[in-house]
Design an enzyme around this catalytic site. Structure first.
Site, PDB file in Angstrom:
ATOM      1  N   GLY A 145     -10.724   8.505 -33.403  1.00  0.00           N
ATOM      2  CA  GLY A 145      -9.415   8.981 -33.854  1.00  0.00           C
ATOM      3  C   GLY A 145      -8.323   8.746 -32.825  1.00  0.00           C
ATOM      4  O   GLY A 145      -8.477   7.938 -31.918  1.00  0.00           O
ATOM      5  N   LEU A 185      -5.577   7.285 -33.566  1.00  0.00           N
ATOM      6  CA  LEU A 185      -5.520   5.840 -33.849  1.00  0.00           C
ATOM      7  C   LEU A 185      -4.255   5.196 -33.287  1.00  0.00           C
ATOM      8  O   LEU A 185      -3.188   5.789 -33.298  1.00  0.00           O
ATOM      9  CB  LEU A 185      -5.588   5.605 -35.361  1.00  0.00           C
ATOM     10  CG  LEU A 185      -6.851   6.103 -36.068  1.00  0.00           C
ATOM     11  CD1 LEU A 185      -6.815   5.704 -37.551  1.00  0.00           C
ATOM     12  CD2 LEU A 185      -8.130   5.589 -35.413  1.00  0.00           C
ATOM     13  N   HIS A 245      -6.923   0.090 -32.696  1.00  0.00           N
ATOM     14  CA  HIS A 245      -7.772   0.425 -33.854  1.00  0.00           C
ATOM     15  C   HIS A 245      -7.293  -0.348 -35.090  1.00  0.00           C
ATOM     16  O   HIS A 245      -8.098  -0.852 -35.872  1.00  0.00           O
ATOM     17  CB  HIS A 245      -7.697   1.922 -34.156  1.00  0.00           C
ATOM     18  CG  HIS A 245      -8.206   2.811 -33.057  1.00  0.00           C
ATOM     19  ND1 HIS A 245      -7.391   3.667 -32.360  1.00  0.00           N
ATOM     20  CD2 HIS A 245      -9.437   2.988 -32.535  1.00  0.00           C
ATOM     21  CE1 HIS A 245      -8.105   4.333 -31.459  1.00  0.00           C
ATOM     22  NE2 HIS A 245      -9.355   3.937 -31.538  1.00  0.00           N
ATOM     23  N   SER A 301      -6.592   5.675 -26.569  1.00  0.00           N
ATOM     24  CA  SER A 301      -6.186   7.031 -26.981  1.00  0.00           C
ATOM     25  C   SER A 301      -5.902   7.884 -25.747  1.00  0.00           C
ATOM     26  O   SER A 301      -5.076   8.793 -25.787  1.00  0.00           O
ATOM     27  CB  SER A 301      -7.289   7.677 -27.821  1.00  0.00           C
ATOM     28  OG  SER A 301      -7.611   6.830 -28.903  1.00  0.00           O
TER      29      SER A 301
END
Ligand code: AMP
Length: 286
Positions: free
Chosen positions: A31, A33, A37, A187
């Site tokens: 996650g 993102l 990604h 991230s």
């Protein structure tokens, strides 16, 4: 786009979406993102009938509890980005759904691949990665799975995982997406202070210094030393490792190495970043 949180529901959704035989691309993520990604998702969109991503912050691959606690989480925004990028199915399970019995008893042992560069400084990390990716492959049975070269050792591990455990997925390696100043998207970049963010491209600069040195005929030792010196020149950055390895084996290069990989890990305060760059060895003139 369908958001699915349970393994049972996922099986039904994938059956419906694939109409029996369509190809299925899986992009495993944790996650938060970003465009890195998105590039994996776009690769899958260009070749698969159904594009699925998983969003799961896997606790068993964090050797540092504080890193796990502070890892960025942004499901709402992630769903918007996934939908805009053309994702068909998002699997975002709870910890309980992925590991109903709590910490797994049975693990995938990465063997020697677990104690290389990242593994040496993050004990248990690759056992956590191999175990969760094996679970995701068992849950999805994808035809293709997309991984970023940004996490080069991880990509190497996953290729071996597919070979040794006979998963059917074809692994597709995707190039690293960078900010305009060279910093690899991650991230974890969101956790950098403005000052740290300003200095963080030093990692890519050091990789370029090493690459340039090899290009001009420097020895591996000299190119490695030059990368390390470049990092040492930035006081806010602490080097974890800067190494040059055979790109195919990740072992120290030998006479037969045709492609090399320069790899760096460094920390800015609490934030640990990694990056790498490829170098093709030119055949010797005879
Ligand atoms: P993560 O969410 O960090 O576990 O990453 C999920 C996937 O995205 C992994 O295969 C990563 O290698 C890939 N990825 C992360 N950052 C980048 C990037 N900057 N460029 C390309 N792929 C990336």
């Amino acid at each position: 786009m369908q958001l699915v949180t349970s393994v049972g529901e996922l099986a039904i959704t994938l059956r419906e979406q694939r109409h029996g035989a369509g190809s299925l691309g899986l992009v495993p993520t944790m996650g938060a993102l970003h465009s890195g990604h998105r590039s994996l998702i776009e690769q899958s969109r260009s070749r698969d009938d159904v594009v699925a991503i998983s969003i799961f912050v896997n606790p068993w691959q964090f050797n540092n509890p504080s890193d796990f606690t502070h890892y960025p989480r942004s499901l709402e925004v992630d769903l918007e980005m996934a939908e805009a990028a053309g994702v068909d199915v998002v699997f975002a399970p709870s910890l309980e759904e992925m590991y109903p019995g709590g910490e797994p008893v049975l693990w995938v042992d990465p063997g020697v691949l677990g104690s290389g560069l990242e593994g040496a400084s993050r004990p248990g990390h690759f056992a956590g990665v191999a175990t969760v990716v094996a679970k995701l492959f068992a849950i999805f049975a994808p035809t293709h799975a997309y991984f970023g070269e940004k996490d080069y050792e991880q990509l190497h591990l996953i290729r071996r995982l597919v070979l040794d455990l006979s998963f059917g997925a074809e692994i597709v390696a995707c190039p690293t997406v960078r900010e305009i100043d060279g910093l690899a998207l991650s991230s974890r970049n969101a956790r950098l202070s403005p000052e740290q963010r300003f200095s963080a491209p030093i990692i890519y600069q050091a990789l370029l210094v090493g690459h340039q040195a090899l290009e001009s005929g420097a020895t591996l030792e000299s190119a490695t030393a030059q990368m390390r010196m470049r990092i040492a020149g930035e006081p806010s950055c602490a080097l974890v490792y800067a190494e040059i390895r055979d790109a195919a084996t990740l072992e120290p290069p030998g006479l037969n190495s045709v492609a090399l990989r320069l790899l760096i890990a460094a920390t800015f305060g609490e934030v640990r970043l990694i990056d790498n760059l490829g170098f093709e060895v030119k055949p010797a003139k005879v």
